[in-house]
Design an enzyme around this catalytic site. Structure first.
Site, PDB file in Angstrom:
ATOM      1  N   ASP A 119      -4.418  -6.369  -8.128  1.00  0.00           N
ATOM      2  CA  ASP A 119      -4.816  -6.510  -9.533  1.00  0.00           C
ATOM      3  C   ASP A 119      -4.580  -7.934 -10.022  1.00  0.00           C
ATOM      4  O   ASP A 119      -3.742  -8.649  -9.476  1.00  0.00           O
ATOM      5  CB  ASP A 119      -3.960  -5.608 -10.440  1.00  0.00           C
ATOM      6  CG  ASP A 119      -4.076  -4.145 -10.102  1.00  0.00           C
ATOM      7  OD1 ASP A 119      -5.089  -3.763  -9.515  1.00  0.00           O
ATOM      8  OD2 ASP A 119      -3.131  -3.413 -10.440  1.00  0.00           O
TER       9      ASP A 119
HETATM   10  N1  URA Z   1      -0.822  -0.995  -6.903  1.00  0.00           N
HETATM   11  C1  URA Z   1      -1.173  -1.442  -8.130  1.00  0.00           C
HETATM   12  O1  URA Z   1      -0.994  -0.752  -9.111  1.00  0.00           O
HETATM   13  N2  URA Z   1      -1.711  -2.664  -8.222  1.00  0.00           N
HETATM   14  C2  URA Z   1      -1.914  -3.482  -7.178  1.00  0.00           C
HETATM   15  O2  URA Z   1      -2.396  -4.606  -7.330  1.00  0.00           O
HETATM   16  C3  URA Z   1      -1.543  -2.999  -5.904  1.00  0.00           C
HETATM   17  C4  URA Z   1      -0.999  -1.750  -5.805  1.00  0.00           C
END
Ligand code: URA
Length: 250
Positions: A119
């Site tokens: 993310d």
């Molecule tokens: N889990 C999440 O919530 N975000 C990420 O970027 C990776 C794993």
């Protein structure tokens, strides 16, 4: 199922399958629209025959793809580890002009693509490669490749709450698989812990913590399988060693 979905859903089975245009673009030869053009120009053969459908499914381990009569699998494979900082998108180009992980990569001829996503607000270990079969295996849920995250939650989490993360919590796309969870410290009424999961669902760790009525304040991916981010500085890259690639393949 809509026609569009039917075209994009690979046939069932555990073999690495990709559309022809993806296979060409991911071999580091060019973008997907260029790949479609080459197919349209009759420059691409599959198993000895000119192929006119860029959406045709290709079995990466069995089908032989040629561009201008040259095998595409002869491309040199590159495996990079990037310490993605917060605030960079895991995408090639953003229509809104925000920073992407490609702003951090050294200039390269090959088109490298990320193995999975982090993310915008997640930092940590991201692998980039032009080896489609390798990437397929690493992201295929059936292989259960473990990924470890360091998490700072917005509240204190009790032992029972950490236990429920271990056992699995109910998310809107189904219960999560068992996870390894270790409390690291308490800091100002917030719990810091590590979690190792063997799935890669969208925003999975954030949603697991939200299922406990808390929020994720900080999320760092520290390891994929045995490969750790170590001392690599945020924004820096290094090549994976041959041993590391072999270990991940297994
Ligand atoms: N889990 C999440 O919530 N975000 C990420 O970027 C990776 C794993």
């Amino acid at each position: 199922m809509s026609k569009r979905n039917a075209a994009q859903t690979p046939p069932p089975g555990d073999r690495p399958i990709k559309t022809l245009e993806r296979v060409l673009s991911r071999a580091g030869l060019g973008s997907r629209s260029e790949a479609r053009r080459w197919v349209g120009e009759g420059r691409v053969k599959v198993n000895g025959r000119v192929e006119g459908d860029p959406n045709r499914w290709i079995d990466l381990e069995r089908d032989r793809v040629l561009l201008d009569d040259r095998p595409i699998e002869k491309q040199e494979h590159v495996y990079l580890l990037l310490h993605k900082p917060k605030g960079y998108l895991t995408t090639y180009r953003d229509p809104e002009g925000r920073k992407t992980i490609y702003d951090l990569l050294p200039d390269r001829q090959q088109y490298l693509f990320p193995v999975g996503r982090l993310d915008l607000d997640t930092s940590g270990l991201l692998i980039l490669t032009n080896d489609t079969a390798f990437a397929e295996r690493l992201t295929n849920p059936d292989y259960h490749v473990p990924k470890t995250y360091l998490v700072k939650a917005s509240t204190h989490l009790s032992d029972e709450q950490l236990d429920s993360l271990r056992r699995g919590v109910e998310l809107r796309d189904g219960p999560t698989r068992p996870a390894i969870v270790t409390r690291v410290r308490e800091s100002g009424g917030r719990t810091v812990f590590t979690i190792t999961i063997t799935e890669g669902r969208n925003r999975q760790v954030r949603r697991m913590v939200e299922a406990l009525d808390a929020k994720v304040l900080k999320l760092v991916r520290t390891a994929i399988g045995p490969i750790e981010i170590g001392e690599l500085a945020a924004g820096a890259t290094r090549e994976l060693t041959r041993d590391e690639v072999d270990v991940l393949r297994r």
